[in-house]
Design a protein around this motif. Structure first.
Motif, PDB file in Angstrom:
ATOM      1  N   ASP A 162      60.384  49.559  36.346  1.00  0.00           N
ATOM      2  CA  ASP A 162      59.937  50.375  37.468  1.00  0.00           C
ATOM      3  C   ASP A 162      59.621  51.780  36.984  1.00  0.00           C
ATOM      4  O   ASP A 162      59.714  52.088  35.783  1.00  0.00           O
ATOM      5  CB  ASP A 162      60.972  50.364  38.598  1.00  0.00           C
ATOM      6  CG  ASP A 162      62.300  51.014  38.203  1.00  0.00           C
ATOM      7  OD1 ASP A 162      62.349  51.776  37.208  1.00  0.00           O
ATOM      8  OD2 ASP A 162      63.304  50.760  38.898  1.00  0.00           O
ATOM      9  N   LEU A 164      48.246  48.133  35.227  1.00  0.00           N
ATOM     10  CA  LEU A 164      49.395  47.778  36.054  1.00  0.00           C
ATOM     11  C   LEU A 164      49.349  48.504  37.386  1.00  0.00           C
ATOM     12  O   LEU A 164      48.779  49.593  37.498  1.00  0.00           O
ATOM     13  CB  LEU A 164      50.689  48.149  35.340  1.00  0.00           C
ATOM     14  CG  LEU A 164      51.091  47.320  34.123  1.00  0.00           C
ATOM     15  CD1 LEU A 164      52.303  47.956  33.447  1.00  0.00           C
ATOM     16  CD2 LEU A 164      51.388  45.880  34.521  1.00  0.00           C
ATOM     17  N   PRO A 165      49.976  47.933  38.417  1.00  0.00           N
ATOM     18  CA  PRO A 165      50.156  48.684  39.662  1.00  0.00           C
ATOM     19  C   PRO A 165      50.878  50.001  39.399  1.00  0.00           C
ATOM     20  O   PRO A 165      51.671  50.114  38.443  1.00  0.00           O
ATOM     21  CB  PRO A 165      51.018  47.739  40.514  1.00  0.00           C
ATOM     22  CG  PRO A 165      50.749  46.376  39.968  1.00  0.00           C
ATOM     23  CD  PRO A 165      50.526  46.558  38.490  1.00  0.00           C
ATOM     24  N   ASP A 166      50.638  50.986  40.249  1.00  0.00           N
ATOM     25  CA  ASP A 166      51.151  52.334  40.010  1.00  0.00           C
ATOM     26  C   ASP A 166      52.668  52.383  39.839  1.00  0.00           C
ATOM     27  O   ASP A 166      53.189  53.227  39.108  1.00  0.00           O
ATOM     28  CB  ASP A 166      50.749  53.270  41.150  1.00  0.00           C
ATOM     29  CG  ASP A 166      49.253  53.570  41.147  1.00  0.00           C
ATOM     30  OD1 ASP A 166      48.623  53.359  40.089  1.00  0.00           O
ATOM     31  OD2 ASP A 166      48.738  54.009  42.184  1.00  0.00           O
ATOM     32  N   VAL A 188      51.708  39.470  37.014  1.00  0.00           N
ATOM     33  CA  VAL A 188      51.303  40.881  36.932  1.00  0.00           C
ATOM     34  C   VAL A 188      51.243  41.321  35.472  1.00  0.00           C
ATOM     35  O   VAL A 188      50.294  41.992  35.042  1.00  0.00           O
ATOM     36  CB  VAL A 188      52.294  41.766  37.727  1.00  0.00           C
ATOM     37  CG1 VAL A 188      52.047  43.254  37.428  1.00  0.00           C
ATOM     38  CG2 VAL A 188      52.164  41.504  39.224  1.00  0.00           C
TER      39      VAL A 188
END
Length: 265
Positions: free
Chosen positions: A162, A93-95, A202
């Motif tokens: 998040d 995953l994105p940071d 994503v």
């Protein structure tokens, strides 16, 4: 997906293969014995409480009472093979994003209860519907207990959060029925806004490379090792069948080995 959210194309058409399909139920299970592990114990974020019965099922308040086979925290449990792949997916995953698991293992008693409730609702709304059609419509949202991935510890309902653990909006709530969501529960539902569609992609771009498969009528439902996974991947057998929650789950934090495929291959 081109299928209507309110009606599913018959077997042999271009509609999605569902968990009530004989092609899925006919797949044998060759149990590999992978133990159940607690996802919270291996560093993944899991909802603190099991999800309540979806409001779209119309279950009475008494339905939230414990059912046979339910144990506190059992929603945090999955097979170790699935835990390995979720841990790997988290790294893809994105940071700024994290996985947030809503539910893993589901007691078979709970599965029977919600399956019967949703089937009864659909039967009331569609007087005279044929039994086979009713079974297919029901399995868009609740799998038959005999083939349900959750009762095998082989599936998770999962979304994105998040960095502070706040769930993101992926187009409709986890566990929204096709009727409640207007079909937005389908992974490829038309009419999603750009952000929700992007976040679903994503999620898929992390889970698919890690070996999981999606149930196309529920964007949040992903599995490994169950009959539906076998159908999608072409495996001649599933490796996980129904399992009961133990009194104490295995602590696999030190033994997770991403990409270790049961049975090889």
């Amino acid at each position: 997906m081109s299928a209507s959210p309110s009606d599913v194309a018959p077997t042999g058409s271009t509609g999605p293969v569902l968990l009530a399909d004989p092609r899925v139920s006919a797949i044998p299970v060759v149990e590999d014995g992978s133990p159940l592990v607690d996802l919270a114990g291996v560093g993944l974020r899991v909802s603190s409480q099991p999800p309540p019965p979806p409001p779209g099922l119309g279950l009475p308040p008494t339905s939230t009472d414990p059912v046979p086979g339910a144990r506190p925290g059992s929603h945090r449990l999955v097979r170790r093979t699935l835990a390995e792949r979720l841990a790997e997916a988290e790294t893809l995953l994105p940071d700024a994003l994290r996985l947030l698991v809503v539910e893993g293992l589901r007691p078979v008693g709970t599965q029977r209860m919600i399956h019967a409730a949703y089937r009864a609702r659909l039967a009331t709304e569609r007087p005279g519907i044929a039994t086979h059609a009713l079974d297919r419509l029901t399995s868009r949202f609740v799998a038959p207990p005999a083939t349900a991935p959750h009762v095998s510890g082989a599936a998770v309902d999962v979304t994105l959060a998040d960095g502070d653990g706040r769930p993101l909006d992926l187009g409709c709530p986890v566990d929204a029925t096709p009727e409640e969501s207007g079909g937005a529960c389908y992974f490829d539902a038309p009419g999603l806004d750009d952000e929700a569609r992007h976040l679903r992609r994503v999620l898929a771009c992390a889970l698919v490379p890690a070996g999981l498969v999606n149930y196309p009528t529920e964007w949040w439902h992903w599995s490994f090792g169950d009959r539906y996974w076998a159908h999608v991947t072409g495996s001649p057998f599933a490796v996980h069948g129904p399992v009961a929650a133990p009194d104490h789950a295995s602590d696999a934090a030190a033994t997770l080995s991403p990409r270790a495929r049961p049975g090889g291959g």
